[in-house]
Design a protein around this motif. Structure first.
Motif: not given
Lengths: 208, 412
Positions: B242-255
């Motif tokens: 149910w993918l709604r969002r992809i945020e491109v970054a330079d580090a993991p988010f540690m969810t």
């Protein structure tokens, strides 16, 4: 796609590869994903790539996302505290909210269950916050996005801060008078942080 | 002469006169209700069959069911033939239930370290060049043991395989222009858990897809309708539904999922993180509990798969691990896909233990339970893929064998 654009893409990929390599050298988050060379040799990707010869520079499908579009969904909190809203979390307030909204699943003090144990009981091997969670920011992010289980996303930022403070206190990580906010949450030292290592499995004959 | 058309109503009327009634059961299946006729018979050639319908049905003689718990539902591996999982029997694992998402309201937002933050409707996604591939999806917590009366479904039913269609994520990344310094991205679902995982950009540029179709039709709600991320060979949780969002970054988010959940304790009190690739594994699906077999020729059947590429070999032992023989692999052997294996064996009726082990193109051999325990100093947890052994009793009954066979030489 023009030859020039393709060359630029390759250059960008190489740059990206180098950027990742730099992270490796710093001993930062090294990841055993395939190298760019391996990627280009991957059958699915190569097949896809060769068909890209006549692609336009952009297909132009979709709409530009406005700042408002992004703000509406961009709720994640990074381990550096990026994304944290204004607010202050107090242990006492958190305890009151916890007793009202969390106790049914997590027990009177977070140790009892029946669902996820949140507070470590010393030698217990349960994955509790105090003995397993490596980043305090994850607490805020997760409580806000998904809790309580039967009313997900119903807590306001202030309530989430209070609960974060209370759970850190119950796990013996902060004292009862500490106040948690956007500036200090990422600096909270989590006991389990040093336990975390990156995956070292990479196929081959060795069992890891 | 103009032929007179018979309407459906007239036809049903005529059939009723013949003593046959077509009706629908509560589940919408068209069934033929036999009104007892004087010379009623079970001979299907003496009875008019059910007429064409809008939906096909599974024979009511085939009792195929998933095995649900509060958090997951397992595929009945022992009932399958070949390698494609019927969509309604695909395993389920979700963290806040299956959401209802209207396709016309669906949007995928891509933002962060990109040149052009964009949002795509489902129609937009379907306009991009599309790709179809077959691969398995497996939950990394896919290992149960502990009693003899266990089916393959109970032991490792959290793996399924589909043919997926969608757009390569690299195509979308090209469209939005990923910035050179980007190295990770966040994938977020729109379920009640608002599921999030950080994924290395390399995987996104490699074989990651956004899929909207499964086995020839729209992705099922339980599998992420209307669109999901698909990361071939990686633990199921990373293929955010149910993918709604992809945020491109330079580090993991540690969810939460990649820190406190989908990580495993290993040697020296350490916790292994971002352990996302599924190691090679196999399981015999016939003969297994609860079947009883007869002495004589038995085709041992099963599936093998690896998240690191193709299965190169499956070996079967019919003497509790003393000797191993190569099984026949069904071609084509696909990358990161369930591969059917078969081994023809003449059973002499004596009690024994049968098992299988998979090898992949990295040279990896599926380990025994005790080897995993020794390597990790842990008796379970995520990414436990040990050899599964089946005890074949003298009377032909088959049970899960929980003994370990690591002491047995495997160099052959």
């Amino acid at each position: 796609m023009s030859h020039r654009t393709f060359s630029l893409m390759i250059a960008a990929c190489l740059f990206l590869y180098n950027a990742c390599g730099e992270r490796d050298r710093k001993g930062d988050l090294r990841f055993s994903a395939p190298t760019m060379k391996e990627i280009s040799e991957d059958a699915t990707y190569s097949k896809e790539d060769s068909s890209r010869a006549n692609w336009p520079e952009r297909f132009g499908f979709g709409k530009k996302a406005s700042t408002a579009d992004i703000i509406a969904l961009d709720i994640d909190i990074g381990p550096d505290g990026k994304g944290l809203p204004e607010g202050t979390g107090r242990v006492k307030n958190g305890m009151l909210i916890y007793r009202q909204k969390c106790i049914a699943c997590h027990g009177a003090t977070g140790k009892e269950g029946p669902y996820d144990v949140l507070v470590s009981k010393g030698e217990s091997d349960k994955k509790a916050i105090g003995n397993y969670w490596p980043y305090a920011t994850t607490l805020f992010d997760y409580i806000r996005r998904a809790m309580p289980f039967d009313a997900p996303g119903s807590l306001n930022d202030q309530e989430v801060y209070h609960l974060t403070a209370y759970l850190l206190y119950e796990n013996g990580i902060i004292d009862s008078m500490s106040v948690i906010n956007a500036r200090n949450l990422s600096k909270v030292e989590m006991p389990a942080r040093s336990r975390f290592v990156l995956d070292d499995r990479k196929g081959g004959p060795e069992v890891r | 002469m103009k032929q007179k058309k018979i309407s459906r109503r007239q036809l049903l009327g005529k059939m009723a006169a013949l003593g046959l009634v077509l009706s629908q059961d509560p589940l919408g299946k068209v069934i033929q209700q036999g009104v007892p006729l004087p010379q009623n018979t079970d001979d299907p050639t003496k009875k008019l069959g059910v007429f064409p319908g809008k939906l096909g049905t599974r024979s009511s003689a085939e009792q195929l069911e998933k095995l649900p718990t509060f958090t997951s539902s397992r595929s009945p591996l022992q009932n399958f033939y070949g390698t494609i999982t019927p969509s309604d029997l695909h395993f389920e694992r979700h963290h806040g239930g299956v959401p209802v998402i209207l396709p016309e309201k669906y949007e995928l937002l891509i933002h962060g370290m990109v040149e052009r933050p964009m949002k795509f409707t489902l129609t937009d996604l379907k306009r991009f060049p599309s790709v179809t591939r077959i691969c398995f999806l497996e939950c990394s917590g896919n290992f149960r043991s502990g009693k003899e009366e266990m089916t393959p479904q109970e032991i490792c039913g959290l793996t399924s395989q589909s043919e997926w269609t969608g757009v390569m994520l690299s195509t979308l990344f090209r469209e939005v222009g990923v910035k050179p310094k980007a190295s990770w991205f966040l994938a977020e679902g729109s379920d009640a858990a608002v599921m999030t995982r950080s994924i290395p950009l390399e995987k996104g540029l490699d074989d990651a897809m956004i899929v909207y179709a499964q086995n020839g039709e729209a992705v099922r709600p339980e599998q992420g309708y209307p669109a999901r991320l698909l990361l071939p060979g990686w633990e199921g949780n990373t293929s955010v539904k149910w993918l709604r969002r992809i945020e491109v970054a330079d580090a993991p988010f540690m969810t939460r999922e990649e820190t406190s959940k989908y990580t495993e304790t290993v040697k020296d009190g350490k916790v292994r993180q971002f352990s996302v690739v599924m190691d090679a594994r196999s399981i015999i699906t016939f003969p297994t509990y609860p079947v009883t077999v007869e002495k004589g020729w038995i085709e041992i059947r099963g599936i093998a798969w690896s998240g690191r590429g193709k299965i190169t070999k499956v070996e079967v032992s019919v003497d509790a691990g003393r000797s191993w023989y190569p099984a026949r692999l069904q071609e084509p052997v696909l990358d990161k896909a369930h591969t059917a294996f078969r081994f023809l064996w003449e059973w002499n009726g004596k009690e024994t233990v049968i098992m299988s082990r998979a090898f992949d193109e990295t040279g990896y051999r599926q380990p025994f339970y005790e080897e995993l325990v020794a390597a990790r100093e842990s008796k379970g947890g995520y990414h436990f893929n040990p050899v599964t052994a089946w005890a074949l009793k003298g009377d032909g009954r088959v049970f899960l064998d929980n003994n370990d066979f690591s002491g047995i030489s495997w160099e052959k």
